[in-house]
Design an enzyme around this catalytic site. Structure first.
Site, PDB file in Angstrom:
ATOM      1  CG  HIS A 105      -1.558 -15.915 -50.169  1.00  0.00           C
ATOM      2  ND1 HIS A 105      -2.713 -15.155 -49.554  1.00  0.00           N
ATOM      3  CD2 HIS A 105      -0.922 -15.222 -50.754  1.00  0.00           C
ATOM      4  CE1 HIS A 105      -2.655 -14.121 -50.180  1.00  0.00           C
ATOM      5  NE2 HIS A 105      -1.466 -13.948 -50.909  1.00  0.00           N
ATOM      6  CD  GLU A 148       1.584  -7.466 -53.757  1.00  0.00           C
ATOM      7  OE1 GLU A 148       0.042  -7.266 -53.809  1.00  0.00           O
ATOM      8  OE2 GLU A 148       1.924  -8.268 -52.943  1.00  0.00           O
TER       9      GLU A 148
END
Lengths: 106, 401
Positions: free
Chosen positions: B313, B212
């Site tokens: 992803h 993140e």
């Protein structure tokens, strides 16, 4: 939505994205004209509220710096709505979470 | 600049350069793709308006050529600044006296907040920098994770926080109810508790926390568009950061590392070890409920999809695997040679925001030549890594607009 008698309302929901990159999907078939239970009657009402909410919402893209957030797509008999996770609220969120089966029952 | 009260860094620790720092910073910003961090802006006195900057490029040259010139000058200046910051940091950390004179914003500052089950951020601040651990594992893991990321950037890349000038690192925990995700919201990381059936708390994996923050680092360096191949590169570089921070903290070299992203995130009920595997994309899980890890390792398996911003992803498996092949071919600590090469590519902003795999690969090769000379063993290992995943380096055409 076309409310022809005996014509079911089919709602398809997909939640894609997320750091895990796993897409969850689900389908709910409702019979607005001939609900088979009181529970189905409530889902029909919720679905109508959800659709009204989605139609009223402005087409707003997710904030551009969001990364790994969920993206939802809801399809009501072919009428498609795409909503960023943070913007999916109210009846539409309740319905969408119910259809993909999350949050899991405790 | 206020003459009576100059910034401490300029007053007490003059820097000696062939090119004065204000000019270097101006050059670095001349192509408009990089904005000098606040601490550096103090070097620019008086500020130079972009149209007034005196740049090489004779009148009569085409706009495209001017663009190329600016781009080249800016990239080189950023390269110099990067090296310069590293040297300055080296001096500062070896001499305590100088360290005190450094940019006062260049230090670790964390704030962890608790959303208490609401889907809103940031929530109540529960642990600020320097405060003792509290009775909440998620808060403490988020706090420690942000500290690990800060230390990694400071130690390895001589960079203070995500923006290079001490940006406060913020994290929110207990976001939502049974929330199965962690994300970067543009200002901070946000962690869900997981549903307890498939996912544990998202703070349970350091590689996820660092992933993140990797998105944050990209936001402050090369903010690759979050769509299609540039989006998959954004994801991949965040995974590289996730893996490297975990290896850095554990002291694992490339050969002994797991190269897994999100190890420990699945509950015991799931047939899987992690969210993703950089060593073997597509093998992280194979579960009756979740299905099989869909990541491709090479271009032969590239997935065209509209979901997940064009499979960001999923196709990230391809550049992930190239990085793994490169780092393991070099051996030693992956964050050193391979990691700093990747970091230099994004930190110098040599890439367009919509870069595809081929353009990125070419920039890594150019960076390898800059860092290690043409034809080095390192460059050859990188050529082989991209070749193995089927990505062909593309020389970027000069495009104005």
């Amino acid at each position: 939505m076309n409310e022809v008698p005996d014509e079911p309302l089919v709602i398809r929901v997909a939640r894609s994205g997320g750091v895990a990159g796993m897409t969850r999907t689900g389908t709910l078939e409702l019979h607005p004209q001939s609900p088979t239970s009181g529970q189905e009657t409530s889902w029909v009402a919720l679905a109508q509220e959800a659709l009204a909410e989605l139609r009223a919402a402005k087409e707003s893209a997710a904030p551009s710096q969001l990364r790994d957030s969920f993206m939802w797509s809801l399809d009501f008999d072919g009428e498609k709505h795409s909503v960023a996770d943070a913007l999916l609220t109210g009846p539409a969120r309740t319905l969408a979470e119910h259809i993909i089966g999350t949050p899991l029952p405790r | 600049m206020d003459k009576e009260n100059p910034p401490p860094a300029t007053r007490s620790h003059p820097r000696h350069h062939a090119v004065p720092p204000y000019l270097l910073v101006s050059m670095a910003a001349c192509d408009g793709v990089w904005e000098a961090p606040e601490a550096m802006r103090e070097f620019i006195a008086p500020p130079v308006a972009p149209e007034d900057r005196d740049l090489p490029g004779a009148p009569g040259q085409s706009a495209g050529s001017d663009f190329e010139t600016r781009s080249r000058i800016a990239t080189r200046a950023r390269q110099t600044l990067l090296l310069d910051q590293a040297l300055l940091h080296e001096r500062a950390t070896t001499h305590a006296d100088i360290a005190r004179l450094m940019d006062p914003t260049g230090r670790l500052a964390r704030i962890i907040s608790d959303a208490q089950g609401a889907e809103s951020t940031p929530g109540n601040p529960v642990r600020a920098e320097g405060e003792s651990p509290i009775q909440d594992l998620d808060v403490n893991r988020a706090y420690d994770g942000l500290g690990a990321v800060y230390e990694f950037l400071a130690d390895m890349f001589k960079r203070s926080s995500l923006d290079g000038s001490g940006l406060v690192l913020r994290g929110t925990v207990h976001y939502g109810q049974y929330y199965d995700n962690a994300f970067w919201d543009g200002t901070q990381m946000v962690m869900g508790d997981g549903d307890g059936e498939v996912f544990n708390s998202f703070t349970s994996s350091l590689s996820v926390i660092a992933h993140e923050l990797g998105h944050g680092l990209l936001q402050y360096t090369t903010n690759l568009d979050y769509q299609g191949q540039s989006g998959a590169l954004n994801e991949s570089i965040a995974d590289v950061m996730g893996a490297l921070v975990e290896q850095f903290v554990a002291g694992q070299d490339a050969a002994s590392a797991s190269w897994l992203i999100g190890e420990g995130l699945f509950t015991d009920a799931v047939h899987g070890v992690a969210l993703r595997s950089m060593a073997a994309p597509g093998t992280a899980y194979d579960d009756p409920i979740l299905g099989k890890d869909p990541q491709p390792a090479t271009m032969a398996g590239y997935l065209d999809t509209t979901e997940d911003n064009g499979g960001v992803h999923l196709n990230s498996g391809i550049p992930n695997h190239a990085f793994y092949l490169f780092a393991t071919a070099l051996g030693g600590n992956a964050w050193e040679t391979a990691g700093s090469l990747w970091f230099n590519v994004i930190a110098t902003r040599a890439l367009p925001q919509d870069a595809d795999f081929g353009i990125f690969a070419e920039q890594t090769l150019l960076q390898a030549r800059r860092d290690h000379g043409a034809g080095s063993a390192i460059e050859l290992a990188l050529v082989e890594a991209w070749d193995a995943v089927g990505v062909h380096p593309v020389v970027q055409e000069a495009v104005n607009e």
